[in-house]
Design a protein around this motif. Structure first.
Motif, PDB file in Angstrom:
ATOM      1  N   THR A 218      14.761 -38.461 -41.822  1.00 15.16           N
ATOM      2  CA  THR A 218      14.791 -39.575 -40.600  1.00 15.16           C
ATOM      3  C   THR A 218      13.484 -40.392 -40.747  1.00 15.16           C
ATOM      4  O   THR A 218      12.898 -40.097 -41.620  1.00 15.16           O
ATOM      5  N   LEU A 219      13.853 -41.687 -40.261  1.00 12.83           N
ATOM      6  CA  LEU A 219      12.567 -42.486 -40.603  1.00 12.83           C
ATOM      7  C   LEU A 219      11.416 -42.084 -39.931  1.00 12.83           C
ATOM      8  O   LEU A 219      10.371 -42.641 -40.567  1.00 12.83           O
ATOM      9  N   LYS A 220      11.411 -41.218 -38.758  1.00  6.06           N
ATOM     10  CA  LYS A 220      10.137 -40.607 -38.545  1.00  6.06           C
ATOM     11  C   LYS A 220       9.355 -39.839 -39.423  1.00  6.06           C
ATOM     12  O   LYS A 220       8.529 -39.797 -39.735  1.00  6.06           O
ATOM     13  N   GLU A 221      10.327 -39.138 -40.215  1.00  3.85           N
ATOM     14  CA  GLU A 221       9.764 -38.210 -41.210  1.00  3.85           C
ATOM     15  C   GLU A 221       9.095 -39.066 -42.243  1.00  3.85           C
ATOM     16  O   GLU A 221       8.009 -38.688 -42.897  1.00  3.85           O
ATOM     17  N   VAL A 222       9.746 -39.931 -42.628  1.00  3.05           N
ATOM     18  CA  VAL A 222       9.337 -40.781 -43.821  1.00  3.05           C
ATOM     19  C   VAL A 222       8.153 -41.548 -43.326  1.00  3.05           C
ATOM     20  O   VAL A 222       7.189 -41.429 -44.156  1.00  3.05           O
ATOM     21  N   ALA A 223       8.054 -42.077 -42.178  1.00  6.12           N
ATOM     22  CA  ALA A 223       6.829 -42.764 -41.776  1.00  6.12           C
ATOM     23  C   ALA A 223       5.488 -41.965 -41.632  1.00  6.12           C
ATOM     24  O   ALA A 223       4.559 -41.984 -42.106  1.00  6.12           O
ATOM     25  N   PHE A 224       5.797 -40.671 -41.192  1.00  7.69           N
ATOM     26  CA  PHE A 224       4.936 -39.744 -41.207  1.00  7.69           C
ATOM     27  C   PHE A 224       4.418 -39.411 -42.287  1.00  7.69           C
ATOM     28  O   PHE A 224       3.198 -39.086 -42.676  1.00  7.69           O
TER      29      PHE A 224
ATOM     30  N   CYS B  60      18.233 -41.233 -43.055  1.00  9.43           N
ATOM     31  CA  CYS B  60      19.221 -40.700 -42.288  1.00  9.43           C
ATOM     32  C   CYS B  60      19.298 -41.915 -40.993  1.00  9.43           C
ATOM     33  O   CYS B  60      20.497 -41.944 -40.764  1.00  9.43           O
ATOM     34  N   THR B  61      18.181 -42.260 -40.391  1.00  2.74           N
ATOM     35  CA  THR B  61      18.335 -43.173 -39.302  1.00  2.74           C
ATOM     36  C   THR B  61      19.083 -44.360 -39.858  1.00  2.74           C
ATOM     37  O   THR B  61      20.146 -45.013 -39.326  1.00  2.74           O
ATOM     38  N   ARG B  62      18.861 -44.892 -41.067  1.00  3.02           N
ATOM     39  CA  ARG B  62      19.172 -46.178 -41.584  1.00  3.02           C
ATOM     40  C   ARG B  62      20.769 -46.158 -41.680  1.00  3.02           C
ATOM     41  O   ARG B  62      21.555 -46.794 -41.462  1.00  3.02           O
ATOM     42  N   LEU B  63      21.268 -44.841 -42.301  1.00  5.10           N
ATOM     43  CA  LEU B  63      22.649 -44.688 -42.365  1.00  5.10           C
ATOM     44  C   LEU B  63      23.398 -44.353 -41.525  1.00  5.10           C
ATOM     45  O   LEU B  63      24.610 -44.726 -41.321  1.00  5.10           O
TER      46      LEU B  63
ATOM     47  N   THR C   2       9.487 -48.875 -37.045  1.00  7.19           N
ATOM     48  CA  THR C   2      10.395 -48.379 -38.154  1.00  7.19           C
ATOM     49  C   THR C   2      11.804 -49.254 -38.138  1.00  7.19           C
ATOM     50  O   THR C   2      12.738 -49.074 -38.585  1.00  7.19           O
ATOM     51  N   LEU C   3      11.517 -50.413 -37.356  1.00  3.38           N
ATOM     52  CA  LEU C   3      12.770 -51.050 -37.031  1.00  3.38           C
ATOM     53  C   LEU C   3      13.039 -52.066 -38.337  1.00  3.38           C
ATOM     54  O   LEU C   3      11.946 -52.424 -38.949  1.00  3.38           O
ATOM     55  N   HIS C   4      14.199 -52.484 -38.482  1.00  2.00           N
ATOM     56  CA  HIS C   4      14.281 -53.311 -39.556  1.00  2.00           C
ATOM     57  C   HIS C   4      13.846 -54.732 -39.789  1.00  2.00           C
ATOM     58  O   HIS C   4      13.167 -55.345 -40.489  1.00  2.00           O
TER      59      HIS C   4
END
Lengths: 422, 101
Positions: free
Chosen positions: A224-230, A181-184, B97-99
Motif C-alpha cells: 500500500t501507499l502507506k507502506e511505501v511512504a513509511f 496497491c492503493t494506486r491500483l 500520498t495523493l496523486h
C-alpha cells in the motif's frame, strides 16, 4: 522500487536478483505547463538521484512522441527478441506518484555470471532531444482536450507508447512499473467508470502482455501507499517530486481525482477497503472472448476490441449506429456485397460531398475500444495528434477498406470456399 | 497552562507545494491554556503556515484522507491521532500520498 531492486542486487543479499536493469525517466513538464527552467531543475535533481543509483538511465521527454514511428502501435508477431551474445538487459521506468523513479526490466534468461556485472553507463544526452515546435505541438494537443479526465488518459497512453518505444529501441523485454496497491485499487474503479471494464485484468494485473514482445509487470502491487511512504522515510530513500498534470486540481476536476478521494475517504473509515478492491482485482482473469481469439486491437491501448459492431441489439450498437449513419463513406462500386458499416446500411443517395474530416475521425474512432473512444471524442479534429497515431490509423482504415473490397474473393479457413469468381 | 513548545514540522510528497515549497519548518508554538495536541496544531498550521488551498490539506477537523502523519517517525494512529499531546522537540511529518497535491 528502485531502492528495493538495488537492495536485491547488492552482493550481500540472500537471494540475489539476476538481472541488470536500466531506468527511464519521462519528463512530462510540457503537458503540465511547466516552464523550461523548472523542468531543467527537476531533470538535474532526477539525474543526481539516478546517478547515485548507478544503473544505466535514459531520460526522455514527452515531446518525443512526435518522433515515434508507427510501428510502436503494432504488435509484433514473434515472441521476445532473441538474446544477443551479451545477454539482454532491459528496462523502462515509469514515473508515478510523487514522480519517484520506478524501475523495470528483467531478462528472461539468467545471465551468465560474468555478464551479471555488465554495466552500460549511458552518457547523458547533452543537448535536448526535442524541439520547441514539438513542445508547442504537445501543448496544443493537451489544450484541444477539454476535460482533465481525457487529458490524464491521453497522458497515460502517450507515456506508455513512449516507454514501449524506449524499451524496444534498447532491447528490453520487460517493463516494471511501480503502482502500489492503493494506486491500483483507484485505477480499477476509475477504469470501470471510464468504460474500460473489459480490460481490467490487463490494466491492473501483475503481468500485462498485450504489447507482444514487451511485458509490463507490476511488482509493487501488493504494497500500500502507506507502506511505501513509511519505507521511504525510514530508509531515507531519495526522491524527486514533480507536479503532475492534476496537481492542486479540485476534487471533482476529473474522474481519477474523484475516485481517489472517494476511495481514500472510505479507507479512512473502513480500513479494509483498499485491500478488498485489490483482492477483487486479483480474481480477474484474462479469458478471451469466445469466437474472436485474435480480433482487431484498439489503436491506442492495444487491447482486443470489445466492440461487437454486429450486435446492433445492444445499447452500444444502437449508439454507434446512430453516430455513423450520417457519415460519408468511401465510394464503393455497386457490386460490392457488404456495406462498410455492418449495422447501418447506408442510404441510396450517398453523396460524395460530405465532410472528409468527419469521415476520417469516424474511421479513427472505429479503431478504438470503447474507453478510448469516449476519450477521443473530445478531440475536435485529428490534427494535434502525433503523426505516428495518424499514420497508423490511416493505414489500418485503408487496409480494412481493401479487405472489405476483396472480401468476396477471400477463402476463409473452414468456410464456404470461394465465392463468385467471375 | 502549557509552556511554549518548539517542534519541527515537515512536509513531503508534494504537500510542500501548499507551503511555498518549504519542506521543514521549525516552529515555536506559543504557550496557551490547554496542552498542545495535533488538533490544535492543525488549526495553528492552517492559520499561520498554510499559504493556499486549505481544503487540499485539512478536511474538517483532521487532515485530508490520503495524507499520512508521522510523529517522530511513528504513525499517528498508534499515538491517538488527533489527541496526541505534543512534546517539546517533536518532529511531525505530513506526507501526501495523493496523486495531485
Amino acid at each position: 522500487m528502485v531502492w528495493q531492486v538495488l537492495e536485491g542486487l547488492s552482493r550481500d543479499s540472500a537471494k540475489r536478483l539476476r538481472f541488470v536493469p536500466g531506468i527511464v525517466y519521462v519528463d512530462e513538464g510540457a503537458a503540465c505547463g511547466r516552464s523550461p527552467e523548472d523542468r531543467a531543475k527537476t531533470l538535474s535533481e532526477a539525474r543526481l538521484v539516478l546517478e547515485a543509483v548507478g544503473f544505466p538511465h535514459h531520460e526522455v521527454a514527452l515531446e518525443e512522441v512526435f518522433s515515434l514511428p508507427p510501428s510502436v502501435l503494432r504488435r509484433p508477431a514473434q515472441g521476445p527478441a532473441e538474446t544477443q551474445a551479451q545477454g539482454d538487459y532491459k528496462a523502462a521506468v515509469d514515473t508515478f506518484l510523487q514522480q519517484q523513479l520506478v524501475l523495470g526490466a528483467q531478462d528472461s534468461l539468467p545471465p551468465a555470471p560474468g555478464e551479471g556485472q555488465l554495466h552500460h553507463p549511458q552518457g547523458l544526452p547533452g543537448p535536448q532531444s526535442w524541439t520547441a515546435a514539438q513542445t508547442q505541438a504537445l501543448c496544443r494537443l493537451f489544450e484541444s482536450v477539454k476535460t482533465l479526465t481525457a487529458r490524464e488518459e491521453l497522458l497515460q497512453t502517450l507515456r506508455t507508447h513512449l516507454i514501449l518505444h524506449v524499451a524496444r529501441a534498447h532491447g528490453y523485454s520487460k517493463v516494471m512499473t511501480g503502482e502500489s496497491c492503493t494506486r491500483l485499487a483507484i485505477r480499477l474503479l476509475t477504469n470501470l467508470a471510464l468504460g474500460r471494464g473489459a480490460f481490467l485484468a490487463w490494466d491492473t494485473g501483475f503481468c500485462d502482455e498485450r504489447h507482444g514482445d514487451v511485458v509490463v509487470v507490476r511488482p509493487m502491487r501488493e504494497h500500500t501507499l502507506k507502506e511505501v511512504a513509511f519505507y521511504n522515510r525510514l530508509f531515507a530513500v531519495p526522491s524527486v517530486f514533480t507536479p503532475a498534470i492534476d496537481t492542486k486540481a479540485p476534487e471533482k476536476a476529473s474522474i481519477h481525482r474523484l475516485v481517489e478521494a472517494f476511495l481514500l475517504r472510505l479507507q479512512a473509515q473502513f480500513p479494509s477497503t483498499v485491500s478488498t478492491v485489490y483482492r477483487t482485482s486479483e480474481k480477474l482473469t484474462k479469458a478471451p472472448r469466445e469466437g474472436c481469439a485474435s480480433g482487431p486491437r484498439c489503436l491506442l491501448c492495444m487491447c482486443t476490441l470489445d466492440i461487437d459492431a454486429a450486435d446492433s441489439a445492444t445499447a452500444f450498437g444502437a449508439q454507434s449506429c446512430s453516430h455513423l449513419s450520417p457519415m460519408q463513406l468511401p465510394p464503393l462500386p455497386a457490386e460490392a456485397g457488404t456495406p462498410p458499416t455492418p449495422c447501418c446500411p447506408p442510404g441510396p443517395g450517398r453523396a460524395q460531398g460530405a465532410d472528409e474530416r468527419q469521415d476520417a475521425q469516424a474511421h479513427f474512432l472505429e479503431q478504438l475500444c470503447y474507453g478510448c473512444r469516449v476519450n477521443m471524442k473530445e478531440l475536435a479534429s485529428l490534427d494535434p495528434l502525433p503523426p505516428y497515431i495518424q499514420a497508423e490509423a490511416q493505414l489500418r482504415s485503408q487496409r480494412a477498406w481493401v479487405r472489405r473490397e476483396i472480401q468476396e474473393f477471400l477463402i476463409e479457413d473452414g468456410g464456404d470456399g470461394e465465392d463468385g469468381q467471375s | 497552562m502549557a509552556a511554549p513548545l518548539s517542534v519541527e514540522v515537515e512536509f513531503g510528497g508534494g504537500a510542500e507545494l501548499l507551503f511555498d515549497g518549504v519542506k521543514k519548518h521549525q516552529v515555536t508554538l506559543p504557550g496557551q491554556e490547554e496542552p498542545w495536541d495535533i488538533r490544535n496544531l492543525l488549526v495553528w498550521i492552517k492559520k499561520n503556515l498554510l499559504k493556499e488551498r486549505p481544503e487540499l490539506f485539512i478536511q474538517g477537523d483532521s487532515v485530508r484522507p490520503g495524507i499520512l502523519v508521522l510523529v517522530n517517525d511513528a504513525d499517528w494512529e498508534l499515538l491517538g491521532e488527533l489527541d496526541y499531546q505534543l512534546q517539546d522537540q517533536d518532529n511531525i511529518l505530513f506526507i501526501s500520498t495523493l496523486h495531485g497535491g
